[in-house]
Write an enzyme that holds these catalytic residues in place. Structure first.
Site, PDB file in Angstrom:
ATOM      1  N   GLY A   1       2.760  -3.321   8.374  1.00 43.96           N
ATOM      2  CA  GLY A   1       2.917  -3.641   9.791  1.00 43.96           C
ATOM      3  C   GLY A   1       4.360  -3.945  10.139  1.00 43.96           C
ATOM      4  O   GLY A   1       5.005  -4.757   9.483  1.00 43.96           O
TER       5      GLY A   1
ATOM      6  N   THR B   1       0.833  -1.212   0.000  1.00 39.34           N
ATOM      7  CA  THR B   1       0.000   0.000   0.000  1.00 39.34           C
ATOM      8  C   THR B   1       0.864   1.257   0.000  1.00 39.34           C
ATOM      9  O   THR B   1       1.912   1.298   0.640  1.00 39.34           O
ATOM     10  CB  THR B   1      -0.897  -0.009   1.251  1.00 39.34           C
ATOM     11  OG1 THR B   1      -1.599  -1.246   1.272  1.00 39.34           O
ATOM     12  CG2 THR B   1      -1.876   1.142   1.254  1.00 39.34           C
TER      13      THR B   1
ATOM     14  N   GLU C   1      -6.291  -5.674   3.962  1.00 41.17           N
ATOM     15  CA  GLU C   1      -6.357  -6.882   3.126  1.00 41.17           C
ATOM     16  C   GLU C   1      -7.535  -6.822   2.157  1.00 41.17           C
ATOM     17  O   GLU C   1      -8.186  -7.828   1.898  1.00 41.17           O
ATOM     18  CB  GLU C   1      -6.465  -8.103   4.036  1.00 41.17           C
ATOM     19  CG  GLU C   1      -5.634  -9.266   3.593  1.00 41.17           C
ATOM     20  CD  GLU C   1      -4.216  -8.879   3.220  1.00 41.17           C
ATOM     21  OE1 GLU C   1      -3.432  -8.586   4.116  1.00 41.17           O
ATOM     22  OE2 GLU C   1      -3.902  -8.873   2.023  1.00 41.17           O
TER      23      GLU C   1
END
Ligand SMILES: CCCCCCCCCCCCCCCCCC(=O)SCCNC(=O)CCNC(=O)[C@H](O)C(C)(C)COP(=O)(O)OP(=O)(O)OC[C@H]1O[C@@H](n2cnc3c(N)ncnc32)[C@H](O)[C@@H]1OP(=O)(O)O
Ligand SMILES: Cc1cc2nc3c(=O)[nH]c(=O)nc-3n(C[C@H](O)[C@H](O)[C@H](O)COP(=O)(O)OP(=O)(O)OC[C@H]3O[C@@H](n4cnc5c(N)ncnc54)[C@H](O)[C@@H]3O)c2cc1C
Length: 616
Positions: free
Chosen positions: A128, A89, A371
């Site tokens: 993350g 992303t 997701e």
């Protein structure tokens, strides 16, 4: 917070590694499955900064890299010698992957790729663990050879020195900032400027760039989306667990809390005796059970398909993609809203941090976005349903999870209403198929009137998402029905246990029926008497399930540490624990807080002086 999370995550990773070595030495699959265990996530309440390392980084290296690449990077990642994330992303794009702006230009002179994030909007944003934990990442970028775009590719990129953890030259990395929850995850940003990696850092199991710059296309381009399919399956499982945790807390609290006599002069009952409270709590327990079973099925299908994909057999990928999308959406939406309903069902105490419902909500809610944003995934399923409806019209067979669509399409009208489970399930499926047909007509009319297919999808979006939602309901309810009524294990169950399961089936089907009554009435004639009969059955089944509510949630087997909730503790000492938690609050450490002398006293004094002055 971040450093505590990293410490706990490392302890958990070590423990899991030893379990892996004990139960599945040399194998790789048990490890992420264990990491997905509710115990791990619950014990790190601010989120696990190693999740994406385990769920996506290691997996992508294994599934998207060649054997040689696995030996070079994957094995070290599996051993946690290096820690990575999945950096796809960007600040400007998450959903539209074909619009990603990060680029990788092949330099055949040096046999390297030159990686760049040319604009602010092309900075990687969200991965993350990227902020501080990781020293490597998989960098997803548009591949260019001689300035010609070849589509997305994945690159293994070292971002920090392995010894000092300092960002490497050409790397701009940091933390994206405080979030509603999951603040231990250190989601990060990443910019690269003319950062060179060797040719063999591009993951090349399915597509290759040869030393001379020739490009070998993947036989199936969507295989590069496979790491996302896995996490969607994990979301289905994990979010069902979050809902089960919240349902356990609210159920235990509802049998301790007492309010308002139901009959004048009677003692105050446990709040779970109030019918409306039963309706808030018991359907969520059942939803958690139903989704856990569906997620387990999905996991099995994932395992089989992943093995096939590894052997370059991609035939089951479309069905897995459709099911992973639909269950990811259904479980994330229903758990998020369900947890909030359960929090409200705990009254004022539900709002206290000590109840832990706020944190469970904050863990569950972002799954509606990460997701694959939920509406976007509904549209994916909507498009797949359109393709399958064309197959139905052409008289072709559909994938097994859509076989009911062919069956219903052959019915000229809905059979006589009986109200049986079969009838309720068929009604949901029939409404779904009716919605698919209407969506197809709208979509097709748009295409016939010279709209492009993508524009037609956009303008038929409301009908497509409705059809997708009903397909999710049909699949989940159908799966539950099969497991309760037609399972080969049915005869090993005690009659009492089978009865509890059947009550759950009854509640699930009636609940979905009422939730989609408007959709069903578009396609099926049902009388007011028939609907009222279902209303009575709903009240009856809530009453029947009421005595089993605590036992069912106990069977989820969450210990107190996992639930971390003063409201949901096993011993039921709610008030004692609430008090204990309150007394631990820093404001209760001193009888007179520091702010009294500094701010409050002068403020009150000033007001008193002013009042005195105005009286003079
Ligand atoms: C330690 C552990 C702790 C544990 C926890 C336990 C676990 C719980 C969960 C965990 C927490 C993890 C942390 C969170 C991690 C988040 C990570 C991310 O968000 S990462 C970032 C996540 N980012 C996103 O999710 C981005 C979302 N965006 C996308 O996925 C794509 O852009 C798109 C699908 C929307 C469009 O795709 P595009 O290609 O532009 O266009 P088209 O639509 O035209 O499709 C063309 C064809 O492809 C087909 N097809 C599509 N997908 C797939 C698939 N996956 N496969 C197969 N096929 C697929 C499609 O059907 C069609 O087929 P056909 O008609 O030709 O036959
Ligand atoms: C907690 C968290 C962790 C994350 N971890 C990672 C990670 O580890 N790695 C990583 O790469 N990413 C990660 N992400 C990013 C995540 O994958 C994206 O946020 C997600 O894919 C959605 O993309 P977006 O943010 O660009 O939303 P957008 O696409 O901008 O969505 C905004 C709105 O636009 C709508 N919309 C967008 N496109 C369409 C369309 N085609 N049709 C109709 N409506 C549309 C959406 O439905 C939504 O309502 C994480 C995100 C979160 C919140």
């Amino acid at each position: 917070m971040a450093s505590m999370s990293v410490k706990h995550a490392i302890a958990a990773a070590k423990k899991l590694r030893s379990l892996q070595e004990r139960f599945n030495p040399g194998g790789s699959d048990i490890y992420p499955a264990l990491m997905g265990d509710e115990a791990i996530t619950a014990l790190i309440p601010s989120g696990n900064p190693l999740s994406v390392h385990i769920l996506m980084f290691t997996r992508a290296l294994r599934e998207q890299g060649t054997d040689e690449q696995y030996e070079k990077f994957g094995r070290r990642a599996d051993n946690n010698e290096i820690i990575g994330t999945f950096a796809q992303t960007e600040l400007g794009h998450g959903t539209y992957l074909r619009g990603l702006e990060a680029r990788a230009d092949y330099d055949r002179g040096t046999e390297e790729f030159v990686l760049n994030t040319p604009k602010l909007s092309s900075y990687k944003w969200w991965p993350g663990g990227l902020g501080q934990t990781c020293n490597y990442c998989i960098f997803v970028a548009q591949l260019y050879i001689d300035n010609e775009a070849k589509g997305m590719a994945m690159f293994v990129v070292q971002i920090r020195d392995e010894e000092t953890h300092m960002p490497l030259p050409g790397v701009h990395v940091g933390e994206i900032g405080k979030k509603m929850g999951l603040n231990g995850v250190n989601n990060g940003f990443l910019g690269l400027k003319d950062y060179r990696v060797p040719r063999l850092n591009m993951l090349m199991r399915h597509q290759q760039v040869l030393p001379d710059g020739r490009f070998v296309k993947s036989p199936v381009s969507q295989v590069s989306y496979f790491p996302m399919v896995f996490v969607r399956c994990m979301v289905a499982r994990q979010n069902s667990n979050y809902l089960a945790q919240a349902a356990t807390i609210a159920t235990r609290y509802s049998v301790i809390r007492r309010q308002s006599p139901i009959e004048e002069g009677q003692p105050e009952p446990k709040i779970l005796e109030h019918l409306t409270q039963q309706m808030k709590v018991i359907p969520e327990i059942v939803t958690a059970v139903v989704y856990r079973l569906a997620a387990a099925n999905l996991q099995n299908m994932y395992n089989e398909t992943a093995e096939a994909v590894y052997r370059k057999d991609f035939s089951r990928l479309p069905e897995l993609h459709a099911l992973a999308c639909i269950l990811k959406v259904a479980t994330s939406y229903d758990s998020t809203y369900g947890i909030e309903r359960l929090r409200q069902a705990c009254g004022g105490h539900g709002y206290l941090t000590a109840g832990n419902l706020g944190n469970i909500f904050a863990m569950a809610a972002p799954a509606c976005t990460y997701e694959g944003e939920n509406s976007v995934l509904y549209l994916q399923v909507g498009k797949i349903l359109m393709k399958n409806w064309s197959q139905v019209l052409a008289g072709r067979e559909l994938m097994p999870s859509m076989a009911y669509i062919s069956e219903c399409s052959k019915m000229t009208s809905f059979p006589q209403w009986t109200g049986s489970w079969e009838c309720l399930l068929k009604a949901i499926q029939y409404a779904c198929v009716g919605s698919i047909r209407l969506a197809f007509q709208s979509y097709n009319a748009r295409v016939q009137s010279a709209q492009s297919q993508t524009a037609a999808v956009n303008y038929s979006g409301l009908e497509l998402t409705k059809a997708a939602e009903l397909h999710g309901r049909s699949y989940v309810a159908g799966n539950f029905y099969q497991q309760i009524v037609n399972s080969p294990n049915k005869h090993q169950r005690s009659p009492q246990f089978q009865k509890v399961l059947e009550n759950m089936l009854e509640l699930h089907l009636i609940q979905i029926f009422f939730r989609h009554l408007g959709d069903i009435l578009r396609f099926i004639r049902i009388t007011e008497d028939e609907i009222s009969a279902l209303q009575r059955r709903l009240e009856e089944v809530l009453k029947e399930l009421r005595p089993d509510a605590v036992a069912i949630t106990d069977a989820f087997d969450f210990n107190d540490k996992i639930l971390s909730s003063a409201l949901g503790c096993y011993d039921g000492n709610v008030y004692e624990r609430l008090f204990e938690a309150a007394l631990k609050h820093p404001l209760n450490r001193k009888s007179v807080p520091d702010f009294f002398e500094a701010h409050l006293k002068p403020f009150m004094k000033e007001n008193a002086d002013n009042a005195k002055k105005s009286k003079l």
